[in-house]
Design an enzyme around this catalytic site. Structure first.
Site, PDB file in Angstrom:
ATOM      1  N   GLU A  45       0.415  25.489 -21.857  1.00 27.39           N
ATOM      2  CA  GLU A  45      -0.558  25.097 -20.822  1.00 27.39           C
ATOM      3  C   GLU A  45      -0.705  26.236 -19.829  1.00 27.39           C
ATOM      4  OE1 GLU A  45       0.312  21.355 -18.775  1.00 27.39           O
ATOM      5  OE2 GLU A  45      -0.639  22.121 -16.957  1.00 27.39           O
ATOM      6  N   ARG A  49      -4.620  28.272 -11.766  1.00 27.72           N
ATOM      7  CA  ARG A  49      -4.215  28.538 -10.382  1.00 27.72           C
ATOM      8  C   ARG A  49      -4.432  29.983 -10.002  1.00 27.72           C
ATOM      9  NH1 ARG A  49       1.645  25.873  -9.447  1.00 27.72           N
ATOM     10  NH2 ARG A  49       1.428  24.059 -10.787  1.00 27.72           N
ATOM     11  N   LYS A 133      -0.210  12.659 -18.601  1.00 30.75           N
ATOM     12  CA  LYS A 133       0.828  13.492 -17.986  1.00 30.75           C
ATOM     13  C   LYS A 133       1.430  12.668 -16.850  1.00 30.75           C
ATOM     14  CE  LYS A 133       1.240  17.786 -15.333  1.00 30.75           C
ATOM     15  NZ  LYS A 133       0.961  19.229 -15.440  1.00 30.75           N
TER      16      LYS A 133
HETATM   17  O1  ELE Z   1      -0.626  22.371 -11.387  1.00 28.80           O
HETATM   18  C1  ELE Z   1      -0.586  21.623 -12.367  1.00 28.80           C
HETATM   19  O2  ELE Z   1      -1.548  21.085 -12.855  1.00 28.80           O
HETATM   20  C2  ELE Z   1       0.626  21.396 -13.038  1.00 28.80           C
HETATM   21  O3  ELE Z   1       0.580  21.335 -14.208  1.00 28.80           O
HETATM   22  C3  ELE Z   1       1.846  21.282 -12.312  1.00 28.80           C
HETATM   23  C4  ELE Z   1       2.983  21.733 -13.190  1.00 28.80           C
HETATM   24  O4  ELE Z   1       3.040  20.927 -14.309  1.00 28.80           O
HETATM   25  C5  ELE Z   1       4.217  21.737 -12.423  1.00 28.80           C
HETATM   26  O5  ELE Z   1       4.058  22.660 -11.406  1.00 28.80           O
HETATM   27  C6  ELE Z   1       5.434  21.963 -13.254  1.00 28.80           C
HETATM   28  O6  ELE Z   1       6.315  22.725 -12.557  1.00 28.80           O
HETATM   29  P1  ELE Z   1       7.896  22.677 -12.738  1.00 28.80           P
HETATM   30  O7  ELE Z   1       8.370  21.534 -11.925  1.00 28.80           O
HETATM   31  O8  ELE Z   1       8.325  23.993 -12.174  1.00 28.80           O
HETATM   32  O9  ELE Z   1       8.203  22.555 -14.187  1.00 28.80           O
END
Ligand code: ELE
Length: 214
Positions: A45, A49, A133
């Site tokens: 994915e 950003r 999700k």
């Molecule tokens: O911005 C989005 O749409 C995302 O997908 C958010 C990410 O899934 C999380 O930021 C996962 O981050 P971790 O907690 O570091 O694994």
């Protein structure tokens, strides 16, 4: 079950972990995707950003056909069309306001919309989404939340993401309504900056070995 859901079901069963990548330099995306595929994690994915994210999606879609590239952090209707044009295989959102959910339901590619509450999950289910999700997973109830939904919402499954790592992933993956988990731990920002693909491959191999889907 619609063709889009069947396709998404197949993608979410290809590997136990979907690396969530925030990429600054799209030129590294091909090497990164190849490294992940070789290590056993073909689904990746790319979050929208960064300014380079769309180019990274397009580059992977074109040059690494063995990879399944998803567009993450899709927040607007215009981004839906852009990621489809870039060649994304499916769309992921962190959360899904109702209007966006309606627009996502019309997308030509599968969508894994984000939710964090039972009501949101039910709303998305009523729009035809079956694989969601769960974000931010650890902060919103973790594996216990997911387990609690198996009774009342048996048709839905979830890819929990947010606060998950190698140590906590097995608890999530042991649940019948969790085909895979997502996370940034396989592709951390410092390793991406250093282009340390061999260390990323080590992390990816560990993740791929967590549970081979049946
Ligand atoms: O911005 C989005 O749409 C995302 O997908 C958010 C990410 O899934 C999380 O930021 C996962 O981050 P971790 O907690 O570091 O694994």
């Amino acid at each position: 079950m619609t063709a889009k859901i069947e396709t998404l079901q197949r993608y979410t069963r290809l590997a136990p972990v979907i690396p969530v990548v925030t990429i600054d330099d799209p030129r590294m995306s091909i090497d990164l995707a190849q490294a992940l595929v070789q290590a056993g994690l073909p689904v990746v994915e790319i979050t929208l950003r960064t300014s380079g994210a769309m180019d990274a999606i397009a580059a992977i879609a074109k040059a690494v056909p063995e990879a399944v590239v998803a567009a993450g952090t899709v927040l607007t209707k215009s981004q839906i069309a852009e990621v489809v044009d870039a060649g994304a295989k499916f769309i992921v959102t962190p959360g899904t306001p109702f209007r966006l959910a309606e627009q996502l339901a019309e997308a030509s590619i599968p969508v894994m919309p984000g939710c964090a509450t039972v009501s949101e999950a039910m709303t998305l289910g009523s729009l035809g989404f079956e694989i969601l999700k769960f974000f931010p997973a650890a902060a919103s109830g973790g594996a216990a939340w997911l387990k609690s939904l198996q009774g009342p919402l048996p048709k839905l499954s979830f890819c929990p993401t947010g606060g998950i790592d190698l140590a906590s992933a097995p608890t999530y993956l042991s649940l019948a309504n969790v085909p895979c988990v997502g996370g940034t731990w396989v592709t951390p920002a410092d390793l991406l900056r250093k282009r340390d693909f061999s260390r990323i491959q080590e992390l990816a191999r560990e993740a791929a070995a967590l549970r081979r889907p049946t």
